[in-house]
Every structure is written in C-alpha cells, then in structure tokens.
Design an enzyme around this catalytic site. Sequence first.
Site, mmCIF file in Angstrom:
data_model
loop_
_atom_site.group_PDB
_atom_site.id
_atom_site.type_symbol
_atom_site.label_atom_id
_atom_site.label_comp_id
_atom_site.label_asym_id
_atom_site.label_seq_id
_atom_site.Cartn_x
_atom_site.Cartn_y
_atom_site.Cartn_z
ATOM 1 N N LYS A 41 0.852 -1.194 0.000
ATOM 2 C CA LYS A 41 0.000 0.000 0.000
ATOM 3 C C LYS A 41 0.886 1.241 0.000
ATOM 4 C CE LYS A 41 -1.779 2.870 2.858
ATOM 5 N NZ LYS A 41 -1.862 4.058 2.001
ATOM 6 N N GLY A 66 6.604 5.543 8.216
ATOM 7 C CA GLY A 66 5.678 6.675 8.243
ATOM 8 C C GLY A 66 5.810 7.387 9.568
ATOM 9 N N SER A 67 4.748 8.038 9.994
ATOM 10 C CA SER A 67 4.824 8.811 11.230
ATOM 11 C C SER A 67 4.794 7.888 12.451
ATOM 12 C CB SER A 67 3.648 9.785 11.298
ATOM 13 O OG SER A 67 2.443 9.059 11.277
ATOM 14 N N THR A 68 5.374 8.358 13.518
ATOM 15 C CA THR A 68 5.360 7.591 14.772
ATOM 16 C C THR A 68 3.921 7.404 15.262
ATOM 17 O OG1 THR A 68 7.594 8.216 15.382
ATOM 18 C CG2 THR A 68 6.091 7.735 17.203
ATOM 19 N N CYS A 87 13.294 11.669 7.057
ATOM 20 C CA CYS A 87 13.210 11.297 8.476
ATOM 21 C C CYS A 87 14.548 11.480 9.178
ATOM 22 C CB CYS A 87 12.747 9.859 8.589
ATOM 23 S SG CYS A 87 13.765 8.759 7.595
ATOM 24 N N GLU A 109 8.793 16.866 14.880
ATOM 25 C CA GLU A 109 9.250 16.678 13.511
ATOM 26 C C GLU A 109 8.447 17.607 12.600
ATOM 27 O OE1 GLU A 109 8.185 13.026 11.452
ATOM 28 O OE2 GLU A 109 10.258 12.876 10.786
ATOM 29 N N GLU A 149 9.187 1.939 11.062
ATOM 30 C CA GLU A 149 10.136 3.055 10.967
ATOM 31 C C GLU A 149 9.336 4.343 11.109
ATOM 32 O OE1 GLU A 149 13.299 2.665 10.864
ATOM 33 O OE2 GLU A 149 13.360 0.536 10.407
HETATM 34 P P1 NAD Z 1 1.867 8.727 7.662
HETATM 35 O O1 NAD Z 1 2.169 8.007 8.908
HETATM 36 O O2 NAD Z 1 0.802 9.748 7.670
HETATM 37 O O3 NAD Z 1 1.485 7.693 6.505
HETATM 38 C C1 NAD Z 1 2.301 6.565 6.217
HETATM 39 C C2 NAD Z 1 1.431 5.477 5.613
HETATM 40 O O4 NAD Z 1 0.494 5.020 6.588
HETATM 41 C C3 NAD Z 1 0.604 5.953 4.411
HETATM 42 O O5 NAD Z 1 0.609 4.924 3.461
HETATM 43 C C4 NAD Z 1 -0.771 6.178 5.012
HETATM 44 O O6 NAD Z 1 -1.824 6.021 4.080
HETATM 45 C C5 NAD Z 1 -0.841 5.086 6.063
HETATM 46 N N1 NAD Z 1 -1.754 5.369 7.180
HETATM 47 C C6 NAD Z 1 -2.120 6.574 7.659
HETATM 48 N N2 NAD Z 1 -2.958 6.412 8.713
HETATM 49 C C7 NAD Z 1 -3.104 5.081 8.900
HETATM 50 C C8 NAD Z 1 -3.832 4.285 9.832
HETATM 51 N N3 NAD Z 1 -4.574 4.820 10.798
HETATM 52 N N4 NAD Z 1 -3.740 2.948 9.724
HETATM 53 C C9 NAD Z 1 -2.966 2.380 8.786
HETATM 54 N N5 NAD Z 1 -2.274 3.076 7.865
HETATM 55 C C10 NAD Z 1 -2.333 4.416 7.916
HETATM 56 O O7 NAD Z 1 3.265 9.351 7.170
HETATM 57 P P2 NAD Z 1 3.545 10.308 5.950
HETATM 58 O O8 NAD Z 1 2.995 11.667 6.248
HETATM 59 O O9 NAD Z 1 3.173 9.638 4.674
HETATM 60 O O10 NAD Z 1 5.156 10.352 5.982
HETATM 61 C C11 NAD Z 1 5.875 11.183 6.802
HETATM 62 C C12 NAD Z 1 6.400 10.433 8.018
HETATM 63 O O11 NAD Z 1 7.168 9.312 7.608
HETATM 64 C C13 NAD Z 1 7.333 11.277 8.848
HETATM 65 O O12 NAD Z 1 7.012 11.126 10.211
HETATM 66 C C14 NAD Z 1 8.702 10.689 8.571
HETATM 67 O O13 NAD Z 1 9.652 10.865 9.577
HETATM 68 C C15 NAD Z 1 8.366 9.260 8.397
HETATM 69 N N6 NAD Z 1 9.456 8.580 7.698
HETATM 70 C C16 NAD Z 1 10.263 7.737 8.418
HETATM 71 C C17 NAD Z 1 11.340 7.094 7.799
HETATM 72 C C18 NAD Z 1 12.225 6.143 8.560
HETATM 73 O O14 NAD Z 1 12.954 5.381 7.938
HETATM 74 N N7 NAD Z 1 12.190 6.134 9.882
HETATM 75 C C19 NAD Z 1 11.591 7.312 6.437
HETATM 76 C C20 NAD Z 1 10.752 8.194 5.750
HETATM 77 C C21 NAD Z 1 9.681 8.812 6.380
#
Ligand code: NAD
Length: 505
Positions: A193, A245-247, A303, A403, A268
């Site tokens: 996804k 994605g986000s924490t 990130c 962040e 991550e």
């Molecule tokens: P996000 O957490 O909003 O979304 C990430 C993914 O999760 C998307 O595919 C989204 O559709 C899905 N998602 C959102 N809500 C969900 C839920 N309730 N249940 C299941 N899936 C859900 O993150 P974003 O805004 O796309 O990306 C930015 C974040 O990603 C930042 O916090 C960044 O630090 C982090 N990031 C971390 C790394 C790492 O390696 N640690 C690398 C890149 C980005």
Amino acid sequence: MSSQTKTFTQWQQQANALHIEGRAYIDGQYQDSTDGATFADISPIDGRLLAAIADCDLTTVDNAVAVAGRAFATGVWRDKSPAERKNVLLRLADLVALHQEELALLESLDTGKTIHESLDMDIQDVGKTLRYYAEAIDKISGEIAPTGDDFHGMITYAPLGVVAVMTPWNNPLMIACWKIAPALAMGNSVVFKPSEKAPLTGIRLAELTRQAGIPDGVFNVVTGGAQVGQALALHPGVRAVAFTGSTQVAKQLLIYAGQSNMKRTYLEGGGKNAHIIFADTPDLARAARFAALGFCANQGAVCASGTRLLVQSSIKDAFVAHLIEEVKRWTPGHPLDPSTMMGPLIDAQHQANVLRFVDSARDEGASILCGGYADDRVVPGGHFLPPTLIDNATSTMTASQNEIFGPVASIITFEDEEEAIRLANDSEYGLTAGFWTPDIAKVHRIARRLEAGTVWVNHFLTRDILSPFGGFKQSGMGRDLSIHALRQYGEMKATWIALKDIDAH
Ligand code: NAD
C-alpha cells in the site's frame, strides 16, 4: 544516465508524454476498486491532476490478501530455489534500470522532489536494493545447533506468508523496495500500500514485477488512504506489516496487531535529529555544507534530517555565517529543471503546518534568520518554502521537539560536551545524529552516548544498503537495509531430529 544529461525542456516534454496508470494491481492484473471509487492524485509541482487512483474498498483489500495468501500456499514463489528467486529479482532490477527515467519522472511529478534526487539517488537506490537482496538470498545458510551426538539440530528461516508493506510519500519507491525486496527474496507474498499522496511508482512497479517473472498473486498493490492501511493491519490473513511513516501511525499499527493476529510489525517512524558542531571542527565551511544538505535535501522531508543544529557557542557566529551562504544554494525551483536542488512541499496543508511551526518559534522567543514564508510564485499552483533557520532556539521549544518534515532547522547553542550530549538526547525520537570533531577519543566517547540508530562523524546523511537503518526510542523498531533486515522477513525455526532411539523422561 544522469539527470544532467537532459535539459529542463526535454524533461518536461518527456513528462507530458507519460502514460500514467492509476489502478490497483491484484493477481497479475490492473483493476479498479470493486466499488469503482477513485481519488485524485495531484502534482505538488503545479497542482495539476495526474491521475484518478483506485480508492480500494474493503472487498478489494480482502481480495488482494486472499490472492496473496493463495499464491503463498501454492508455493509458486516460496518453493522456488533461492537461486531462481535471485534471477527473477535481478531481472526486476534490470527492468527498473531500463525504465529509470520514467520511474524518476513519475516520482518527481508525484512528490515534487527534484529530478536529480529521483533519478540519481532514489531510483538508483531501488536497483541497488533489489540486487543486494537478490544476491544475498542464495548465499546465506541456516545453522546447525551444537547438540551433541543424540540429535541433529537445525536453525532455519521460514517465510512468513503475506507481508503488508505500507509507506510514506517522501521517498515512495525507494523506501518501499527496502521492504519489498527482502520480503520477496525470502519467499513471501506482498500486498503493497503506497502512500495515497504518491502512489504512481508503486503502481508502475507492479507491471515490471510481472515482466520480471514474479508469479501472479505474489506481488499486489492496493491504493488508498488510512482505511486501506487499517484494513491490512487488522487483517487475519496478513502475517507481518513492514511500515515507514509517522510515529503516530506506527503506534496505531501496534494496537491493530494486538487486536488482530499479533502480526509482526516492523516500524520506521519519525525523527528530530541532532547535528552537533563542536568548536574544534577543523573546516566549518564543510560542516555548514553538510548542515544545509542535512535539513534541505528533499525539501526537508527526510526522516533522517538534521533539524536540530547544536552549535558550540564560541564558534556560533562563524558557523552561522557559512551556513547562511550554503542555504542559498537550496533556493526552490522547478523540480524538472536538472539544476534545481529544492522543489515544493507535498501540498498546501503541509506548507501551512510547516509555517505554523515557524510561527510557534517566533511566539516562543526565537528569531528567524532566513526563510520562514510561503513562496508560491516559483511555479504557479505549487507550494514552496525556502530554507528556514530558526535562531536563538532552545531545546524545549515546540519547533525543536516536533518533527516538521520541511526545510526548517533550529540553531541551539551549547557550552561543553556534556551539554551537547544531553541536548542531542533530549528527544522522544532517536533515528540519527551527527557530529564534527577531529579528536578520536571524543569521537568514541560521544558516539557511544548518542541515542540514535545511525551516528555520522564528520559528515551527515550518508546511507547505504550495507548498513542497517532504523531508530532508537520512538523512531521505530526493526531495521531496514543490510543483511539484518532480511532476517525479519523469515520466522526462525528450530528443528530437532533424533539420531538414535531417545527415551522419554
Ligand atoms: P503517515 O504516517 O501519515 O502515513 C504513512 C502510511 O500510513 C501511508 O501509506 C498512510 O496512508 C498510512 N496510514 C495513515 N494512517 C493510517 C492508519 N490509521 N492505519 C494504517 N495506515 C495508515 O506518514 P507520511 O505523512 O506519509 O510520511 C511522513 C512520516 O514518515 C514522517 O514522520 C517521517 O519521519 C516518516 N518517515 C520515516 C522514515 C524512517 O525510515 N524512519 C523514512 C521516511 C519517512
């Protein structure tokens, strides 16, 4: 092939000629959501509609998981020898190389990242990752346990089953392949996804997996937002979730795993990383160049960004003078111009969020050295923001603790080594940290005490497949990259074989 071998006009013409696929990919075929719903995929460069993307409903998600589960059960991929899986993944890497310009353009149109980053970095990284795990899989062996003569004890890794891969929008295909490549190499089926904000390269990859010879059903793509991610994370047919994605969402996935089938979760999350400039840094200009790269690369949507610049007070003025010069190189421009180093933010809402953090810093007593305003004239319809330095910041300020995911860094001064370490670790995150010093004993002293999954000494933001990447504390659990990540996609199994008649006792 490098982004610099074409002109801005040539890249634009090539972008305009692209065919863009927006459907999900299940069982070897592109298909709409069963209810026909779609959502608009808008380019952050100029606000233009790129494609209508399938907004997968629960039936479509169920279908994808069932198909992936069936493909796993039949053994059509899992039972291939490692050497055969290797050859298929190497063919996939070749196809990525063949289509690198198309993939890079899709990535730039979808995310606003520069064509330089898309082509010369992200898509090259995708190929490298696929090749690394392809080559690894027929070179690792299990272990023989030291059992003595009564038994033969084997330690092996069995594939998990269906792995759901969920990713963010900042490096869409690159981060996805950090998970897809080891998951497929180990013999799993994948339901991917991509972020709803950047689904195009993931959708395109699906067709390439078919051409490479990955059997139907083994690799599937479901598109949509949080509801699709939630459905996968709660699904009893999914054995593992590999997420970046986000924490905040990562924590939610832990809850879903507990509420469903205790699926493995490799998470991550975010980062708020310290970049420390000590007074003994021999070349402040070079440190400033890395500091600018550290918070400006990919519009700050990294990130691993060094967004807390901890500067020893005795050299602050000299360092900041260099830094101000360096950030001028990062003036935003059109991402398809190969000379551009910074593109737009992902959307208007994100731009507003970033600006709110800048405002909070002003309100809490900091000053803005440069940037800190929206600049939507760079390309009409895009949402740009120049590099922004928050000066006279403290560690407790809102902008220093959260962040921001934009090109914004806070400058915080310190007096001595102890204070630098305390400030660097003063975060709920622990993804990366970097520092500059020529003193070898100090290098070891400080590297040991930094609470971060990756520590850079005398450089910043370097990463490669050969070393693991992931976070301490709330930056996540599990690791991407390197041989260590491969093991996560298999379940460790101990097998005891009696070598003689053993009595029960
Ligand atoms: P996000 O957490 O909003 O979304 C990430 C993914 O999760 C998307 O595919 C989204 O559709 C899905 N998602 C959102 N809500 C969900 C839920 N309730 N249940 C299941 N899936 C859900 O993150 P974003 O805004 O796309 O990306 C930015 C974040 O990603 C930042 O916090 C960044 O630090 C982090 N990031 C971390 C790394 C790492 O390696 N640690 C690398 C890149 C980005």
